[in-house]
Design a protein around this motif. Structure first.
Motif, mmCIF file in Angstrom:
data_model
loop_
_atom_site.group_PDB
_atom_site.id
_atom_site.type_symbol
_atom_site.label_atom_id
_atom_site.label_comp_id
_atom_site.label_asym_id
_atom_site.label_seq_id
_atom_site.Cartn_x
_atom_site.Cartn_y
_atom_site.Cartn_z
ATOM 1 N N THR A 57 0.830 -1.208 0.000
ATOM 2 C CA THR A 57 0.000 0.000 0.000
ATOM 3 C C THR A 57 0.863 1.257 0.000
ATOM 4 O O THR A 57 0.494 2.255 -0.603
ATOM 5 C CB THR A 57 -0.962 0.017 1.209
ATOM 6 N N ASP A 58 2.020 1.217 0.645
ATOM 7 C CA ASP A 58 2.928 2.379 0.640
ATOM 8 C C ASP A 58 3.360 2.739 -0.771
ATOM 9 O O ASP A 58 3.462 3.907 -1.127
ATOM 10 C CB ASP A 58 4.165 2.110 1.498
ATOM 11 N N VAL A 59 3.618 1.728 -1.585
ATOM 12 C CA VAL A 59 4.017 1.966 -2.969
ATOM 13 C C VAL A 59 2.863 2.608 -3.739
ATOM 14 O O VAL A 59 3.059 3.558 -4.495
ATOM 15 C CB VAL A 59 4.484 0.650 -3.643
ATOM 16 N N LEU A 60 1.637 2.120 -3.535
ATOM 17 C CA LEU A 60 0.476 2.720 -4.206
ATOM 18 C C LEU A 60 0.351 4.190 -3.835
ATOM 19 O O LEU A 60 0.163 5.032 -4.706
ATOM 20 C CB LEU A 60 -0.813 1.978 -3.847
ATOM 21 N N TYR A 61 0.444 4.503 -2.556
ATOM 22 C CA TYR A 61 0.327 5.896 -2.118
ATOM 23 C C TYR A 61 1.406 6.759 -2.765
ATOM 24 O O TYR A 61 1.144 7.887 -3.177
ATOM 25 C CB TYR A 61 0.421 6.004 -0.600
ATOM 26 N N SER A 62 2.612 6.240 -2.886
ATOM 27 C CA SER A 62 3.710 6.989 -3.514
ATOM 28 C C SER A 62 3.436 7.278 -4.979
ATOM 29 O O SER A 62 3.730 8.358 -5.476
ATOM 30 C CB SER A 62 5.025 6.211 -3.384
ATOM 31 N N ILE A 63 2.855 6.322 -5.675
ATOM 32 C CA ILE A 63 2.540 6.499 -7.098
ATOM 33 C C ILE A 63 1.411 7.511 -7.267
ATOM 34 O O ILE A 63 1.518 8.450 -8.052
ATOM 35 C CB ILE A 63 2.157 5.158 -7.750
ATOM 36 N N VAL A 64 0.312 7.307 -6.551
ATOM 37 C CA VAL A 64 -0.865 8.159 -6.704
ATOM 38 C C VAL A 64 -0.556 9.606 -6.328
ATOM 39 O O VAL A 64 -1.033 10.536 -6.966
ATOM 40 C CB VAL A 64 -2.051 7.617 -5.878
ATOM 41 N N ASN A 65 0.287 9.791 -5.328
ATOM 42 C CA ASN A 65 0.624 11.137 -4.881
ATOM 43 C C ASN A 65 1.801 11.745 -5.637
ATOM 44 O O ASN A 65 2.250 12.845 -5.312
ATOM 45 C CB ASN A 65 0.894 11.142 -3.376
ATOM 46 N N GLY A 66 2.303 11.029 -6.639
ATOM 47 C CA GLY A 66 3.363 11.558 -7.488
ATOM 48 C C GLY A 66 4.723 11.657 -6.821
ATOM 49 O O GLY A 66 5.601 12.373 -7.291
ATOM 50 N N VAL A 67 4.923 10.918 -5.742
ATOM 51 C CA VAL A 67 6.200 10.948 -5.031
ATOM 52 C C VAL A 67 7.278 10.230 -5.837
ATOM 53 O O VAL A 67 8.433 10.616 -5.835
ATOM 54 C CB VAL A 67 6.057 10.311 -3.626
ATOM 55 N N ILE A 68 6.871 9.170 -6.536
ATOM 56 C CA ILE A 68 7.815 8.380 -7.325
ATOM 57 C C ILE A 68 7.119 7.899 -8.599
ATOM 58 O O ILE A 68 5.906 7.685 -8.611
ATOM 59 C CB ILE A 68 8.368 7.204 -6.488
ATOM 60 N N HIS A 69 7.877 7.733 -9.655
ATOM 61 C CA HIS A 69 7.341 7.271 -10.929
ATOM 62 C C HIS A 69 7.262 5.738 -10.913
ATOM 63 O O HIS A 69 8.196 5.079 -10.455
ATOM 64 C CB HIS A 69 8.237 7.735 -12.081
ATOM 65 N N PRO A 70 6.169 5.158 -11.410
ATOM 66 C CA PRO A 70 6.011 3.691 -11.391
ATOM 67 C C PRO A 70 7.155 2.934 -12.047
ATOM 68 O O PRO A 70 7.523 1.855 -11.587
ATOM 69 C CB PRO A 70 4.708 3.457 -12.154
ATOM 70 N N GLU A 71 7.753 3.487 -13.099
ATOM 71 C CA GLU A 71 8.859 2.804 -13.763
ATOM 72 C C GLU A 71 10.041 2.614 -12.820
ATOM 73 O O GLU A 71 10.725 1.598 -12.878
ATOM 74 C CB GLU A 71 9.297 3.567 -15.002
ATOM 75 N N ASP A 72 10.286 3.570 -11.954
ATOM 76 C CA ASP A 72 11.388 3.452 -11.005
ATOM 77 C C ASP A 72 11.164 2.291 -10.042
ATOM 78 O O ASP A 72 12.101 1.611 -9.646
ATOM 79 C CB ASP A 72 11.552 4.756 -10.202
ATOM 80 N N LEU A 73 9.928 2.068 -9.666
ATOM 81 C CA LEU A 73 9.609 0.994 -8.735
ATOM 82 C C LEU A 73 9.773 -0.378 -9.369
ATOM 83 O O LEU A 73 10.193 -1.323 -8.709
ATOM 84 C CB LEU A 73 8.182 1.162 -8.212
ATOM 85 N N MET A 74 9.469 -0.505 -10.653
ATOM 86 C CA MET A 74 9.596 -1.804 -11.312
ATOM 87 C C MET A 74 11.046 -2.252 -11.331
ATOM 88 O O MET A 74 11.330 -3.428 -11.179
ATOM 89 C CB MET A 74 9.018 -1.756 -12.724
ATOM 90 N N PHE A 75 11.973 -1.329 -11.512
ATOM 91 C CA PHE A 75 13.377 -1.704 -11.541
ATOM 92 C C PHE A 75 13.888 -2.065 -10.152
ATOM 93 O O PHE A 75 14.844 -2.800 -10.009
ATOM 94 C CB PHE A 75 14.214 -0.597 -12.171
ATOM 95 N N ASP A 76 13.243 -1.567 -9.112
ATOM 96 C CA ASP A 76 13.585 -1.927 -7.738
ATOM 97 C C ASP A 76 12.856 -3.191 -7.296
ATOM 98 O O ASP A 76 12.975 -3.603 -6.148
ATOM 99 C CB ASP A 76 13.208 -0.793 -6.772
#
Length: 89
Positions: A57-76
């Protein structure tokens, strides 16, 4: 809180005309699956054609709130995607 976040996300992507009926989110920290169409919890994904994002859920909140780009998360490796990616094309 998850329901409201998914509604917010759904609204943000509405201009792209994705078929949200076939998009699901599985939250690893809650051990629950949510449908993007209804923005509510479901028991399991039905059918053969779907797109599922698995994340916390933390990752979802980061994406929706524009804190991080989804592509960056996929590589992590913080997001796993399964199913038919052509659903969002």
């Amino acid at each position: 809180m998850i329901e409201e976040t998914l509604k917010n996300f759904k609204e943000k992507i509405s201009t792209y005309k994705y078929n949200t009926e076939l998009i699901y989110f599985e939250f690893t920290d809650l051990e629950k699956i949510y449908s993007l169409k209804s923005c509510s919890e479901i028991k399991n994904v039905q059918g053969n054609s779907f797109l599922k994002f698995k994340m916390s859920t933390d990752v979802l909140y980061s994406i929706v709130n524009g804190v991080i780009h989804p592509e960056d998360l996929m590589f992590d490796k913080k997001i796993k995607i399964s199913g038919d990616i052509s659903i969002i094309s």
